[in-house]
Design a protein around this motif. Structure first.
Motif, PDB file in Angstrom:
ATOM      1  N   VAL A 449      21.575  12.517  33.309  1.00  0.00           N
ATOM      2  CA  VAL A 449      20.367  11.804  33.105  1.00  0.00           C
ATOM      3  C   VAL A 449      20.325  10.396  33.560  1.00  0.00           C
ATOM      4  N   LEU A 450      19.204   9.631  33.822  1.00  0.00           N
ATOM      5  CA  LEU A 450      18.758   8.457  33.884  1.00  0.00           C
ATOM      6  C   LEU A 450      18.157   8.121  32.598  1.00  0.00           C
ATOM      7  N   ALA A 451      19.183   7.118  32.041  1.00  0.00           N
ATOM      8  CA  ALA A 451      18.772   6.712  30.481  1.00  0.00           C
ATOM      9  C   ALA A 451      17.958   5.374  30.638  1.00  0.00           C
ATOM     10  N   VAL A 452      17.001   5.137  30.130  1.00  0.00           N
ATOM     11  CA  VAL A 452      16.321   3.732  29.789  1.00  0.00           C
ATOM     12  C   VAL A 452      16.101   3.278  28.410  1.00  0.00           C
ATOM     13  N   LYS A 453      16.918   2.409  28.121  1.00  0.00           N
ATOM     14  CA  LYS A 453      17.180   2.062  26.615  1.00  0.00           C
ATOM     15  C   LYS A 453      15.734   1.365  26.166  1.00  0.00           C
ATOM     16  N   ASN A 454      15.406   0.503  27.085  1.00  0.00           N
ATOM     17  CA  ASN A 454      14.063  -0.449  27.001  1.00  0.00           C
ATOM     18  C   ASN A 454      13.014   0.158  27.777  1.00  0.00           C
ATOM     19  N   PRO A 455      12.171   0.851  27.137  1.00  0.00           N
ATOM     20  CA  PRO A 455      11.100   1.544  27.967  1.00  0.00           C
ATOM     21  C   PRO A 455      10.116   0.470  28.574  1.00  0.00           C
ATOM     22  N   LYS A 456      10.081  -0.759  27.907  1.00  0.00           N
ATOM     23  CA  LYS A 456       9.181  -1.839  28.646  1.00  0.00           C
ATOM     24  C   LYS A 456       9.340  -2.159  29.844  1.00  0.00           C
ATOM     25  N   SER A 457      10.972  -2.132  30.135  1.00  0.00           N
ATOM     26  CA  SER A 457      11.509  -2.398  31.517  1.00  0.00           C
ATOM     27  C   SER A 457      11.060  -1.863  32.552  1.00  0.00           C
ATOM     28  N   ILE A 458      10.459  -0.610  32.278  1.00  0.00           N
ATOM     29  CA  ILE A 458       9.648   0.437  33.474  1.00  0.00           C
ATOM     30  C   ILE A 458       8.022   0.705  32.872  1.00  0.00           C
ATOM     31  N   HIS A 459       7.816  -0.245  32.028  1.00  0.00           N
ATOM     32  CA  HIS A 459       6.369  -0.129  31.714  1.00  0.00           C
ATOM     33  C   HIS A 459       5.840   1.205  31.000  1.00  0.00           C
ATOM     34  N   LEU A 460       6.699   1.667  30.089  1.00  0.00           N
ATOM     35  CA  LEU A 460       6.405   2.758  29.246  1.00  0.00           C
ATOM     36  C   LEU A 460       6.256   2.459  27.748  1.00  0.00           C
ATOM     37  N   PRO A 461       5.490   3.041  27.137  1.00  0.00           N
ATOM     38  CA  PRO A 461       5.266   2.684  25.764  1.00  0.00           C
ATOM     39  C   PRO A 461       6.638   3.087  24.857  1.00  0.00           C
ATOM     40  N   ALA A 462       6.852   2.478  23.864  1.00  0.00           N
ATOM     41  CA  ALA A 462       8.099   2.684  22.971  1.00  0.00           C
ATOM     42  C   ALA A 462       7.459   3.076  21.822  1.00  0.00           C
ATOM     43  N   LEU A 463       7.729   4.331  21.355  1.00  0.00           N
ATOM     44  CA  LEU A 463       7.238   4.870  20.110  1.00  0.00           C
ATOM     45  C   LEU A 463       7.507   4.210  18.834  1.00  0.00           C
TER      46      LEU A 463
END
Length: 515
Positions: A449-463
């Motif tokens: 997988v590609l894991a993104v610990k901080n969603p904001k770094s790719i402009h996604l909402p963090a639940l």
């Protein structure tokens, strides 16, 4: 041995041609009239017929009609002294295999035979030979490709060869190409992992993506002098577009085509909302909380595309443009829009979201009959083409051509046939998609997988404060350990989206003008 019937009232004058063919190993039966030809055809199986057009009694065209009624699949080559257009049109309308003008020489006849009887074998041999040469070049490119433009070129090259090899009998070549696609997706996953986050940094060279597509590519095409029809076919892969492009070309000529990149997740609620809003999901959530829904929220996630479009037009100073938005989710809605289509000609921009391909890919996981029909990419393309040829969407494209619309055709993301399960563990609030997950405390196989610990770094909402995203690479799909084997057998070899693959991320954008 190839068995030829040659029909000509002056057959004796063709003796040199017949001797030439017999020396090449062909068997030639001669006759001098259409009536005689029909009697022979009733009693003998021929591989091909050479038919003179100008004969006493039954004419060549009359004989052709009779032959096609009796043996619809028997190739007929029409030979005539006349170059009159109506004769050509009549013959072509009756599906002749070839059309030759007298005087013909033996090599013309031989070429016609090769074209009609050896065509598949010759094309197959040449295609195989060409791909074998190209294979080495693709393998070399794979080791060197390092930019988003180079990945587009490589993926389009793989699609080209996939479509070329589709029509040949050498299954081994298709298997080799499949292995190259698998290798390409492995390398592409590494490329996205390394570069995706940087594409959102200021002044970084980045591809056109879902959230920039409208502003950068659609707006420059809009005009108050010509109405524009924007068709977004949900979940359309690049190879599927190439498969039905010839049917669109009957009505439109292409003025530009580019491949752009879907954002992650390559899922409808993210990628399509990004197209219509011109924003990344985190910005949609903060600026338009009344329109945006996260994975765990109740209700439809794409209910406000029309609202997002209106807001984007206003933001771009185009609020004055007269526009309409339509979403087609079933056959009845498609037919109703066809009936009312002429009313769209008064708009500057008419948008149609067509959900069929998405429904097809999801139904494949639910319906065994569709699973059988779309068992691999070749069958999936064929099913898409069959749908398109008989869909209200093609009728809309025909009407838009008649009304002088500019046509823009695109999609929100593609889809991939998933084959390899990888285990993931999450809490009860983890999202359900098979190609991506968002939630807290996710446990997964790092390499898959590609894991993104901080969603904001790719402009996604963090639940939540500790939420992360993971995206499956290649043909992986995410499966929970509980009831693992049943889950895997149910979803393996189904079409899914949301993750990182060439098929999901590199997608078509085409601008066309009416013929």
């Amino acid at each position: 041995m190839i068995n030829i019937l040659w029909v000509d009232d002056e057959i004796d004058l063709l003796k040199p041609h017949i001797i030439f063919l017999e020396q090449k190993g062909y068997q030639v039966t001669k006759c001098q009239s259409g009536t005689e030809a029909l009697e022979i055809i009733d009693d003998t199986n021929f591989d091909i017929v050479f038919l003179d057009e100008n004969m006493p009694g039954l004419t060549g065209l009359e004989t052709l009609n009779e032959i096609k009624e009796r043996r619809a699949n028997l190739p007929v080559v029409m030979i005539t002294k006349s170059e009159e257009e109506y004769i050509m049109e009549e013959a072509i309308g009756n599906k002749i295999a070839d059309y030759l003008i007298k005087p013909v020489n033996p090599h013309q006849i031989l070429l016609s035979l090769k074209k009609n009887l050896d065509h598949s074998r010759l094309v197959s041999e040449k295609t195989t030979s060409n791909y074998q040469q190209e294979f080495r070049k693709i393998a070399m490119d794979l080791s060197m490709v390092n930019t988003y433009e180079e990945w587009v070129d490589l993926y389009q090259k793989l699609i080209y060869w996939e479509l070329q090899l589709e029509g040949i009998e050498d299954v081994g070549m298709t298997d080799i190409l499949e292995s190259q696609k698998t290798e390409a997706n492995m390398q592409f996953g590494k490329f996205i992992e390394k570069n995706y986050e940087d594409w959102f940094q200021p002044k970084t060279d980045a591809p056109v993506m879902s959230h920039t597509l409208f502003k950068d590519k659609i707006v420059p095409e809009l005009s108050d002098k010509q109405p524009t029809l924007l068709v977004v076919i949900d979940n359309l892969r690049y190879d599927q577009w190439k498969a039905f492009e010839p049917f669109v070309n009957n009505y439109y000529k292409k003025t530009s085509e580019l491949a752009f990149y879907s954002i992650l997740p390559t899922a409808t609620q993210y990628a399509r909302n990004a197209i219509f809003s011109g924003l990344m999901p985190a910005d949609m959530e903060s600026l338009f909380p009344q329109y945006w829904k996260n994975d765990t929220d109740e209700g439809g996630k794409n209910m406000h595309e029309g609202d997002f479009l209106r807001e984007q037009l206003k933001r771009l100073g185009l609020g004055h443009l007269k526009h309409e938005y339509h979403k087609i989710t079933n056959l009845k809605a498609g037919k109703k829009l066809v009936e009312n289509f002429r009313s769209l000609k008064d708009n500057d921009l008419s948008v149609i979201v067509y959900n069929f391909v998405d429904m097809l890919s999801h139904s494949k996981t639910e319906m065994e009959v569709v699973k059988e029909l779309a068992s691999n990419d070749k069958a999936y393309r064929s099913l898409t083409v069959s749908w398109f040829k008989n869909s209200p969407l093609l009728e809309m494209i025909q009407l838009s051509q008649q009304l002088g619309f500019k046509l823009i055709l695109t999609t929100d993301h593609g889809t991939i046939n998933v084959k390899s399960p990888t285990k993931v563990i999450g809490d009860r609030d983890t999202s359900l998609n098979l190609r991506y997950k968002t939630g807290r405390s996710l446990t997964y196989q790092d390499k898959d997988v590609l894991a993104v610990k901080n969603p904001k770094s790719i402009h996604l909402p963090a639940l939540t404060m500790s939420s992360s995203f993971i995206f499956a690479k290649g043909d992986m799909f995410l499966a929970y350990p509980n009831n693992f084997n049943h889950y895997v057998s149910y979803y393996r070899n189904t079409y899914q989206h949301g993750g990182v693959s060439l098929e999901e991320m590199i997608i078509p954008f085409v601008v066309m003008n009416p013929k």
